[in-house]
Design a protein around this motif. Structure first.
Motif, PDB file in Angstrom:
ATOM      1  N   GLU A   9       0.698  -1.215  -0.035  1.00  0.00           N
ATOM      2  CA  GLU A   9       0.031   0.060   0.111  1.00  0.00           C
ATOM      3  C   GLU A   9       0.838   1.414   0.004  1.00  0.00           C
ATOM      4  O   GLU A   9       0.658   2.020  -0.698  1.00  0.00           O
ATOM      5  CB  GLU A   9      -0.720  -0.076   1.182  1.00  0.00           C
ATOM      6  N   ALA A  10       1.912   1.160   0.761  1.00  0.00           N
ATOM      7  CA  ALA A  10       2.947   2.308   0.709  1.00  0.00           C
ATOM      8  C   ALA A  10       3.414   2.504  -0.440  1.00  0.00           C
ATOM      9  O   ALA A  10       3.549   3.715  -1.095  1.00  0.00           O
ATOM     10  CB  ALA A  10       3.794   2.308   1.863  1.00  0.00           C
ATOM     11  N   LEU A  11       3.716   1.554  -1.293  1.00  0.00           N
ATOM     12  CA  LEU A  11       4.584   1.451  -2.367  1.00  0.00           C
ATOM     13  C   LEU A  11       3.769   2.014  -3.641  1.00  0.00           C
ATOM     14  O   LEU A  11       4.079   2.925  -4.308  1.00  0.00           O
ATOM     15  CB  LEU A  11       4.999   0.053  -2.819  1.00  0.00           C
ATOM     16  N   ARG A  12       2.425   1.702  -3.686  1.00  0.00           N
ATOM     17  CA  ARG A  12       1.552   2.341  -4.493  1.00  0.00           C
ATOM     18  C   ARG A  12       1.465   3.617  -4.226  1.00  0.00           C
ATOM     19  O   ARG A  12       1.127   4.368  -5.037  1.00  0.00           O
ATOM     20  CB  ARG A  12       0.123   1.123  -4.388  1.00  0.00           C
ATOM     21  N   GLY A  13       1.053   3.941  -2.908  1.00  0.00           N
ATOM     22  CA  GLY A  13       0.942   5.376  -2.622  1.00  0.00           C
ATOM     23  C   GLY A  13       1.989   6.282  -3.159  1.00  0.00           C
ATOM     24  O   GLY A  13       1.866   7.552  -3.575  1.00  0.00           O
ATOM     25  N   ALA A  14       3.213   5.863  -2.987  1.00  0.00           N
ATOM     26  CA  ALA A  14       4.333   6.502  -3.275  1.00  0.00           C
ATOM     27  C   ALA A  14       4.116   6.991  -4.801  1.00  0.00           C
ATOM     28  O   ALA A  14       4.415   7.951  -5.291  1.00  0.00           O
ATOM     29  CB  ALA A  14       5.522   6.067  -3.137  1.00  0.00           C
ATOM     30  N   PHE A  15       3.759   5.881  -5.797  1.00  0.00           N
ATOM     31  CA  PHE A  15       3.500   6.230  -7.173  1.00  0.00           C
ATOM     32  C   PHE A  15       2.518   7.042  -7.669  1.00  0.00           C
ATOM     33  O   PHE A  15       2.690   7.771  -8.281  1.00  0.00           O
ATOM     34  CB  PHE A  15       3.587   4.859  -7.852  1.00  0.00           C
ATOM     35  N   GLU A  16       1.303   6.365  -6.841  1.00  0.00           N
ATOM     36  CA  GLU A  16       0.032   7.063  -7.133  1.00  0.00           C
ATOM     37  C   GLU A  16      -0.204   8.722  -6.734  1.00  0.00           C
ATOM     38  O   GLU A  16      -1.108   9.405  -7.137  1.00  0.00           O
ATOM     39  CB  GLU A  16      -1.202   6.240  -6.759  1.00  0.00           C
ATOM     40  N   ARG A  17       0.386   8.870  -5.627  1.00  0.00           N
ATOM     41  CA  ARG A  17       0.189  10.205  -4.952  1.00  0.00           C
ATOM     42  C   ARG A  17       1.385  10.986  -4.290  1.00  0.00           C
ATOM     43  O   ARG A  17       2.136  11.084  -3.290  1.00  0.00           O
ATOM     44  CB  ARG A  17      -0.816  10.038  -3.540  1.00  0.00           C
ATOM     45  N   PRO A  18       2.490  11.326  -5.571  1.00  0.00           N
ATOM     46  CA  PRO A  18       3.636  11.747  -5.396  1.00  0.00           C
ATOM     47  C   PRO A  18       3.490  13.186  -4.652  1.00  0.00           C
ATOM     48  O   PRO A  18       3.241  13.997  -5.436  1.00  0.00           O
ATOM     49  CB  PRO A  18       4.353  11.675  -6.660  1.00  0.00           C
ATOM     50  N   ALA A  19       3.871  13.389  -3.631  1.00  0.00           N
ATOM     51  CA  ALA A  19       3.628  14.666  -2.951  1.00  0.00           C
ATOM     52  C   ALA A  19       4.757  15.753  -3.270  1.00  0.00           C
ATOM     53  O   ALA A  19       4.286  17.049  -3.450  1.00  0.00           O
ATOM     54  CB  ALA A  19       3.857  14.603  -1.427  1.00  0.00           C
ATOM     55  N   ARG A  20       6.006  15.300  -3.697  1.00  0.00           N
ATOM     56  CA  ARG A  20       6.799  16.163  -4.172  1.00  0.00           C
ATOM     57  C   ARG A  20       7.721  15.772  -5.545  1.00  0.00           C
ATOM     58  O   ARG A  20       8.818  15.848  -5.447  1.00  0.00           O
ATOM     59  CB  ARG A  20       8.006  16.281  -3.050  1.00  0.00           C
ATOM     60  N   GLY A  21       6.809  15.463  -6.277  1.00  0.00           N
ATOM     61  CA  GLY A  21       7.188  15.002  -7.672  1.00  0.00           C
ATOM     62  C   GLY A  21       8.197  13.945  -7.455  1.00  0.00           C
ATOM     63  O   GLY A  21       8.028  12.921  -6.773  1.00  0.00           O
ATOM     64  N   VAL A  22       8.929  13.793  -8.637  1.00  0.00           N
ATOM     65  CA  VAL A  22       9.912  12.494  -8.717  1.00  0.00           C
ATOM     66  C   VAL A  22      11.103  12.611  -7.636  1.00  0.00           C
ATOM     67  O   VAL A  22      11.194  11.529  -7.142  1.00  0.00           O
ATOM     68  CB  VAL A  22      10.689  12.496 -10.245  1.00  0.00           C
ATOM     69  N   VAL A  23      11.292  13.678  -7.228  1.00  0.00           N
ATOM     70  CA  VAL A  23      12.219  13.809  -6.203  1.00  0.00           C
ATOM     71  C   VAL A  23      11.618  13.337  -4.785  1.00  0.00           C
ATOM     72  O   VAL A  23      12.147  12.321  -4.176  1.00  0.00           O
ATOM     73  CB  VAL A  23      12.783  15.194  -5.874  1.00  0.00           C
TER      74      VAL A  23
END
Lengths: 205, 116
Positions: A9-23
């Motif tokens: 879930e955390a992994l999917r969240g990182a891709f689907e809701r990037p808070a600060r872009g690719v960085v």
């Protein structure tokens, strides 16, 4: 919810809701890598993430533009070169890095970022940060039957190659870069990383 | 209006100046550019230019170069999304993300090739 699904879930969240872009996405991936190694590759508009959560392999496929994936790899290359100037090319290589928010944790990264090939492997270097089903690396090694297999276990959990033929080569690289130290005293072999004991003969008895 | 930089080889920079950023030759990775003002969180364009010029397939490309060009803010805005906020300094033109508009305006944009 078990550890594996929390991780996914955390992994999917990182891709689907990037808070600060690719960085920010790369920072999130590295934070997740403190627990287990990750392998990412891109093919046919899909980013495939393989993780070794809770001692078993897990695969997540995520639709992603190729330019985003290549930017992830470019960011990893930049972080490696900030850690050690010119240690990797933008097109590939292997190096180490840490992030500002957690400078005590180091990661091992290998990657290729060419028009034909895009992948990366990320794994934690600090043994104390590597936890799996069996516990910390040191706990794994204390249960391990042999020093050599302990080193292999360490490399496996850190997300590196697992074939035995690769082990000595990777270990040589880690030694050359000063990331681990190997010491033999009175027939006892001791492997340390950043001053922490990884394995020795007495623990492996 | 902002000045964007693209690190490449001199031969390729000259080709882009004449033809614009061509999706056929760029492929699915699009056209990566950087704000001249930075930050360069993905590496400086000059490094990309040097590394690209060092590739075997670029040995006849007459060395590294930086293509600099001015782009109106409304076209840059089309490239911004959750993965590529402007604060990162990387302006990524992909198909459906400003590349077509950049090509349409290309002949009107001020541009120069800078040595590395």
């Amino acid at each position: 919810m078990n550890t594996t699904s929390k991780f996914s879930e955390a992994l999917r969240g990182a891709f689907e809701r990037p808070a600060r872009g690719v960085v920010g996405l790369v920072d999130d991936l590295l934070r997740l890598c403190r627990q287990q190694g990750l392998q990412l590759d891109w093919q046919a508009d899909l980013c495939r993430v393989r993780s070794r959560a809770a001692g078993s392999d897990e695969v997540i496929d995520k639709p992603l533009r190729k330019s985003v994936f290549r930017a992830i790899l470019a960011r990893l290359a930049t972080l490696c070169n900030e850690q050690r100037p010119n240690s990797v090319s933008p097109y590939g290589g292997h190096g180490t890095l840490s992030i500002d928010t957690d400078p005590a944790t180091f990661f091992r990264v290998s990657f290729a970022n060419t028009p034909d090939e895009q992948w990366c492997k990320i794994g934690p270097l600090a043994p104390s940060a590597v936890t799996g089903e069996a516990g910390t690396i040191l706990e794994c090694l204390e249960k391990g039957p042999k020093t050599y297999s302990g080193i292999r276990r360490f490399l496996y959990l850190a997300g590196w190659e697992t074939r035995s033929s690769e082990t000595s080569r990777i270990l040589d690289e880690l030694l050359a870069e000063g990331l681990v130290e190997l010491e033999s005293t009175n027939g006892e072999l001791r492997l340390t990383s950043y001053g922490r004991l990884v394995t020795d003969n007495s623990a492996a008895a | 209006m902002a000045t964007l930089l693209h690190g490449t080889t001199r031969h390729r920079a000259e080709k882009i100046v004449v033809e614009g950023p061509d999706p056929k030759s760029l492929g699915p990775e699009g056209f990566s550019t950087y704000l001249e003002s930075g930050p360069f969180l993905f590496g400086p364009p000059a490094d990309y230019a040097r590394k690209k010029a060092a590739l075997p397939e670029c040995k006849n490309d007459r060395g590294p170069a930086i293509l600099a060009f001015d782009v109106p803010d409304d076209i840059i805005a089309l490239a911004i999304d959750e993965y590529f906020p402007l604060s990162q300094g990387l302006v990524q033109f992909d198909e459906g993300k400003g590349l077509e508009e950049l090509r349409a305006a290309w002949s009107t944009l001020a541009k120069e090739i800078r040595p590395v």
